[in-house]
Every structure is written in C-alpha cells, then in structure tokens.
Design an enzyme around this catalytic site. Structure first.
Site, PDB file in Angstrom:
ATOM      1  N   GLU A 165       0.845  -1.203   0.000  1.00 49.22           N
ATOM      2  CA  GLU A 165       0.000   0.000   0.000  1.00 49.22           C
ATOM      3  C   GLU A 165       0.878   1.250   0.000  1.00 49.22           C
ATOM      4  O   GLU A 165       1.837   1.358   0.763  1.00 49.22           O
ATOM      5  CB  GLU A 165      -0.884  -0.028   1.259  1.00 49.22           C
ATOM      6  CG  GLU A 165      -1.673   1.238   1.502  1.00 49.22           C
ATOM      7  CD  GLU A 165      -2.259   1.292   2.901  1.00 49.22           C
ATOM      8  OE1 GLU A 165      -3.178   2.097   3.112  1.00 49.22           O
ATOM      9  OE2 GLU A 165      -1.790   0.529   3.786  1.00 49.22           O
ATOM     10  N   LYS A 175      -9.580   2.197  -2.397  1.00 48.44           N
ATOM     11  CA  LYS A 175      -9.956   1.738  -1.060  1.00 48.44           C
ATOM     12  C   LYS A 175     -11.359   2.223  -0.704  1.00 48.44           C
ATOM     13  O   LYS A 175     -11.696   3.392  -0.886  1.00 48.44           O
ATOM     14  CB  LYS A 175      -8.939   2.226  -0.030  1.00 48.44           C
ATOM     15  CG  LYS A 175      -9.122   1.636   1.355  1.00 48.44           C
ATOM     16  CD  LYS A 175      -7.998   2.098   2.275  1.00 48.44           C
ATOM     17  CE  LYS A 175      -8.137   1.493   3.669  1.00 48.44           C
ATOM     18  NZ  LYS A 175      -7.103   1.999   4.588  1.00 48.44           N
ATOM     19  N   CYS A 215      -5.109  -2.396   3.350  1.00 44.13           N
ATOM     20  CA  CYS A 215      -4.913  -2.165   4.788  1.00 44.13           C
ATOM     21  C   CYS A 215      -6.027  -2.814   5.611  1.00 44.13           C
ATOM     22  O   CYS A 215      -6.316  -3.985   5.446  1.00 44.13           O
ATOM     23  CB  CYS A 215      -4.800  -0.665   5.051  1.00 44.13           C
ATOM     24  SG  CYS A 215      -4.101  -0.282   6.680  1.00 44.13           S
TER      25      CYS A 215
END
Length: 506
Positions: free
Chosen positions: A263, A326, A381
C-alpha cells in the site's frame, strides 16, 4: 462507615475488571490465545455478576471499565501514529487513544447489560452471547465501523475457528461467550455444563473436516516485495524518489505471474509520478508476462480540482490498467469526520482526506499466457477487518474469485502488536471464504496464507526482502460466503426478543 467500605470494595472490583480486560487483550497475542481467552472471560463474567450483586446501577459502568482495559491495551499502538509519526503532542495523543478506547468499550458495556437485565435465567449465557454478537456487528458499521480487536480473530488460534466457513467470525464469537458463561456455571450444574461444553467444542472441531473450495489449475508464481521504509520518510520528497527507485528495481529483478508491492509504496499522487513510470512498468509487464500490482495515491479529476484515493493499480500483459480504490477509509487518517478538521490539523500528515471507492469494484484478473485467468478480490490495509463485506463481494462478483490480496502499510504503528493483529484478521478472512491470501506489506507481516488461513510462507518483520514462492488458486464458495452474517444475526435477534419477553413476564 459501611458506605465507605462499599465504595472501596466497588473501586477494587473496577480495578480488577480493568486489569482483566487488559489481560484478555494480551492473551490474544499468545500461542493458543483463543483457548486462553475463554476461561479469562469466565472470570470477567464472575466479577461483573459480583458488581451487579453489589449494585445493579453500576452494571453499565463495570462493563465499560472492563472494555476500557481491553481496548487501551489492544490499541495503544495508535499513539505511535499520532505522536511519533503525526507529531501530535503527548497529551492530545493519549487523550485520542483513551477516547477511542472508551467509545469501543461502550459496545462491550451495552452487551454486558444482559447480565443485569436477564441474569435470573438458565439461558443467560445464550442471551449474553446474542447481545455480544449484535453489539460487535454494530461496532463494525456505526460511523463507518471499526471492529478491530474482536474476539473472532483470536479464535483462529482457538476452539471455534472451524465454524468460520459456515457462519463467520461472529458465530465464533457467539460460541466463545456462551462457553465462557457455561464454565462459570460448572459449580452449580457441573454435569450438564461440562457435557454441553465438551459437545460444542467437539462438534466445532469436527466441522473442520469439511471443505467447500478446491484447488484449480497449476499454482502461480508470486513475488511480494517488503520495502521496510519508515513512515516519516514517506513525507520527504528525496526519500520518496529513493523508495520509487527501490521498488522499480525490485519489480524488474525477476519475472513472476504476480508481483505485488505494498500500500502506497509509491507515496506520491499518480499524476505527479516520474514521467513515463507507469508506461515503463507496463512495458516490463508486456515483455515478461508478469502481472504487477502497485500501491500508490490515485487521483480523480473533479470540477473543483482533484480528489485523491488510496489505490491499487494493476498492470497485466497487453491489457488496460486495473484500479481498485480503497472503500473503507481510516477515520482521521484517510477521511475527516465532520467537525474534526482541528484534530487532523494537529496530526501533521499530508493528504488525510481521500475519496472513497465503490463497494462493487471488480476483482483483479491475473493473466497467464494460454491459460485461464485467476481472479483476486482486493483489500487495502484494514479493509480485511470487514468480513461480511468481503464475503458479499466474493459472492456477488461476476467473475469467480480464486484468491484474496491485501496490500498494507503498518509502518504507522512501529514495533507493536498491530501487525500480528492484522495477520489474524487476514487468516480469519481466508478461513471464512476458503480462499488463499497474499499479504504484501511495507514492514510486515508479508505472507502467503492457505485456504485454511495457515501461514505457508512469510518474511520477518522490519526487513527489506522479497518473498518469492507459489500459491495455489481455489474455486468454490463456503456457506458463509453465500449466507453472510444473516444466520447468526437472526438467531441472536430471536434469542434477545425471547429473553426480553420473558423478562417482562417475570
């Protein structure tokens, strides 16, 4: 004198509950932590009933204090991101960790109110388990949700993990709470309690003999690149250039079916990356027949300027670029809740307000010459904490999902238990879906997980290295992928409705 003695005794009980909460959180980090937590919870229920016997009006507060001990110990590493990385002063950083822990503890205290309201029934354990499940579910949705540090992920190392492919992590939580309550009842109903506990654990373990997914095609080669760059370097323009050069060099070292960097490994807006960089990597993908996943900052043009996203960009041989933005953003770190701009200004980190991606984004297709594509569901994440949403995406995907991929950067949290906590979350997601997983991280724990969630290969934390291995893709759907949380939530709601009807009658 009697009143002073009562207050002193209550104060001691509160202190014991706070410590027990911290011990419960610490037990999750131990081998067989999920087994160890069950008797600890029994002691906590015993202490909570003692407080309720002293004064029922203190039931809510006692549950809050227990939860506070649990979350302060389990989430202390947020202080590192706020103070050490973000530059926030000590007092404000401590207050932020405390307030978040107190908010999380509210859900625990609401769940434990069952012990005050429905304590006179032999079914109290079921009612407590049902209320706990509903509160954990709400904790994952209210204010965008933050269900980190649930009891479910600890069960990957506990007695009820095999239930996860059937009914998910919340069902594991239900059985943990119920079993811990039954242990407390052994003194009153020894034979029935012991038989019930033994039966549930045995059936849970036997459930692990069933599988719902199966391997397909030949294993693919993968390379997971762990850069191990300090978070503070990601805000330094010279260091950013060095990180980009490092990852580009590592990507080009060797071809593989799939190469993944973490990420925001390119910690720079996509439109500001070195000229021609993505085209250069696309040329490498075409020539080497490698699929490459890049963690970077995406940009979306708008009428008022540009919105940024936390993005995974995929490059496949002779194919248009793939992108995944995301969906679940971290409050304060990736989006600013209304009224909290002052807080983010004290947290001196650039680009703290990202745009949110769509929940319906397609999986990443891994192209292989002359062979069937393999499709991977993406998370970035802490998105892998939302098991119900991931299961829904896998179930509703137009392309069959064969693999899970998580790209993450936990350099924000230094040398803490945050990485092991997230690893357990990823392990639970693999177990729930019956799919293997790839975890590409900046500082650790970079790993390959089997469809049962077990670690097949990993890199040591805080090292700069490549994990080169193979992974077997799987096909099929578990009952949890098909049904989601509906069965366990339905059972929990029915139990609580029944419990409160009984309460009103008596």
């Amino acid at each position: 004198m009697i009143q002073t003695h009562s207050r002193s005794r209550l104060g001691i009980q509160y202190l014991i509950l706070f410590v027990l909460g911290a011990v419960l959180a610490g037990a999750a980090e131990l081998p067989f932590g999920g087994w160890i937590q069950v008797p600890i919870l029994s002691v906590i229920w015993w202490q909570l009933t003692l407080v309720n016997d002293t004064s029922k009006k203190h039931g809510f507060l006692s549950g809050l204090i227990f939860g506070l001990g649990y979350f302060v110990f389990g989430l202390w590493w947020l202080y590192i991101s706020l103070h050490d990385v973000g530059g926030m002063n000590v007092a404000l950083s401590c207050m932020a960790v405390f307030l978040l822990s107190a908010y999380m503890a509210l859900y625990f205290s609401l769940a434990t109110l069952t012990l005050s309201l429905l304590h006179k029934s032999r079914l109290t354990g079921l009612f407590l388990a049902a209320s706990w499940v509903l509160m954990e579910f709400l904790r994952g949705y209210v204010f965008t949700g933050f269900p980190w540090m649930g009891l479910a992920e600890s069960q990957f190392n506990g007695p009820f993990a095999p239930i996860a492919p059937f009914f998910g992590g919340l069902a594991c939580t239900f059985l943990v709470i119920w079993t811990s309550w039954k242990i407390l009842q052994i003194k009153k109903h020894a034979v029935m309690s012991l038989m019930s506990i033994a039966a549930v654990i045995t059936l849970s373990q036997l459930a692990g003999l069933m599988t719902f997914t199966k391997p397909i095609v030949e294993p693919i080669t993968v390379r997971l690149i762990q850069g191990n760059f300090e978070q503070t370097l990601k805000f330094n323009p010279q260091a950013i250039s060095q990180q980009i050069d490092f990852y580009v060099g590592e990507i080009k070292k060797e071809a593989a079916n799939l190469i993944i960097i973490p990420e925001t490994a390119f910690p720079w807006p996509q439109n500001n990356l070195p000229t021609g960089l993505l085209n250069y990597l696309q040329d490498f993908s075409n020539a080497s027949k490698s699929n490459v996943l890049l963690g970077l900052i995406g940009d979306i043009p708008t009428n008022t300027g540009v919105q940024y996203t936390n993005r995974a960009t995929g490059l496949s041989p002779n194919s248009p670029p793939y992108q995944f933005d995301k969906v679940h953003l971290v409050p304060f770190g990736e989006f600013i809740p209304p009224g909290f701009h002052w807080f983010v200004e004290a947290f001196r980190v650039p680009m703290s307000d990202f745009a949110r991606g769509s929940i319906e984004q397609a999986p990443f297709s891994i192209k292989r010459s002359g062979q069937t594509d393999i499709h991977a569901a993406m998370t970035i994440c802490y998105e892998d904490v939302f098991g119900g949403e991931l299961a829904s995406r896998v179930n509703n995907s137009e392309k069959p999902v064969n693999l899970l991929i998580n790209m993450t950067n936990l350099a924000w949290f230094g040398k803490s238990q945050a990485s092991s906590q997230q690893l357990r979350l990823s392990q639970l997601r693999s177990l729930e879906t019956g799919l293997p997983a790839l975890r590409a991280t900046n500082t650790g724990i970079t790993s390959v997980l089997g469809p049962d969630g077990k670690v097949l290969a990993s890199l040591p934390e805080f090292t700069q290295a490549n994990l080169s291995t193979q992974v077997q893709a799987y096909s099929g759907k578990t009952p949890y992928v098909r049904w989601g949380n509906f069965p366990i939530l339905s059972i929990s709601c029915i139990l609580l409705i029944w419990g409160f009807i009984r309460y009103r009658r008596f």
